[in-house]
Design an enzyme around this catalytic site. Structure first.
Site: not given
Ligand code: A2P
Length: 335
Positions: A130, A243
């Site tokens: 990710c 994130h």
């Protein structure tokens, strides 16, 4: 494009699996049947898909009969055991775990960057890590403009990256601390509420973590840049979702902030949010639930000769996982 695909989701009840189902639905994926699979614990639960409640089935070796595409997000062990079973049954697997990413016969794909690699699959296509996806979404357009040599980066990774239990842990600890109780720990080695942990994934012999080295190896494969170097510190932060990564990158060619902005604006899947005069920069709270990543704080790096520093953020459950996986499946459907 095929219209009548049977799609299985392995790990359908997890943080990523649930997003995969929603993403298939909102992108009108040409599926005629959805087969949600999870552990025996979840058998019999139902999940909503296109106005119906679809029953979750226990994952077994017989789960893939008639399945065209299987999306896996139930951890590396489950992928290693069951992805070959799905391929044997005739399915193409898009795997969100790290089990096959560095396998030479497995394409590692971010469709905005290397969609053509999907055509070279031998039954399994891997979805990258990710943080790596969010980083290369900003880095690749800059690489196309200036030729990237190396980066130094720090990640700020949300707890949902550890699965649904990461969210439960942060929520529980916040409650415990508010009630003047000791914070209990199950997922992380230290308290994550009101703290930051410079530790994502397991430590390797050289002192880096596995997560940090994914950024090096996976970026090389996705951007087809075997000489690319990255020194990364991965940090878990008490953010529910999305994130962020602070990146300093060194390039072959002379850089300019103006050209860098142009490269970002014209690239698919990434938006520029860079207006420091009005405190405009990407924030995980704003990126939650959004498909596109955002980049801001673009500036000439003051420690490199041909360098740029920037801040990129993206919803790691969407572009970092479910959305990217479904985008790959869309490419498979076109084959
Ligand atoms: P279950 O909900 O039945 O445990 P997360 O990453 O959010 O923790 O989710 C992990 C997903 O992977 C869940 O859907 C979980 O199902 C599934 N899963 C975990 N272990 C297995 C297993 N051994 N077989 C099948 N599914 C599994």
């Amino acid at each position: 494009m095929r219209e009548d695909l049977h799609i299985a989701i392995v790990g359908a009840t997890g943080a990523v699996g649930v997003e995969m189902i929603k993403t298939l639905e909102r992108r009108n994926f040409p599926a005629s049947q959805l087969v949600p699979l999870a552990s025996a614990r979840s058998a019999g639960k139902t999940l909503p898909f296109r106005g119906e409640n679809v029953a979750v089935q226990e994952l077994t070796r017989d789960s893939f009969a008639g399945v065209d595409i299987a999306l896996f997000s139930a951890g590396g062990g489950t992928s290693a055991e069951f992805a070959p079973v799905a391929v044997e049954a005739g399915a193409v697997v898009v795997d969100n775990s790290s089990a096959f990413r560095m396998d030479d016969s497995v394409p590692l794909v971010v469709p905005e960057i290397n969609a053509a690699a999907v055509g070279k699959n031998n039954g399994i296509i891997a979805n990258p890590n990710c943080s790596t996806i969010v980083t290369v979404m900003a880095l690749n357009p800059l690489h196309q403009a200036f030729g990237v040599k190396r980066i130094f980066a720090s990640t700020y990774q949300a707890v949902s990256g550890s699965g649904a239990m990461g969210i439960v842990e942060l929520e529980r600890q916040v409650g415990e601390i508010a009630a003047n109780q000791e914070a209990t720990r199950e997922v992380y080695p230290h308290q994550i509420a009101f703290n930051v942990l410079p530790h994502v994934d397991v430590f390797l012999d050289d002192g880096y973590t596995k997560e940090e080295m994914k950024m090096v190896h996976e970026s090389r494969k996705i951007m087809d840049l075997p000489e690319f170097k990255a020194s990364v510190t991965c940090v878990r932060v008490p953010v529910y979702r999305a994130h962020s990564i602070a990146v300093s990158a060194e390039f072959e060619k002379q850089v300019s902030v103006e050209e860098a902005r142009k490269a970002i604006i014209t690239a698919p899947g990434i938006d520029l949010n860079d207006d420091i005069a009005s405190n405009g920069y990407p924030l995980p709270l704003d990126l939650t639930g959004k498909d596109n990543c955002q980049v801001g704080r673009i500036r000439k790096d003051c420690a490199f000769d041909n360098g740029l520093s920037f801040w990129v953020a993206g919803d790691q459950l969407l572009k970092g996982a479910a959305l990217n996986t479904v985008q790959i499946a869309e490419e498979v459907a076109k084959l």
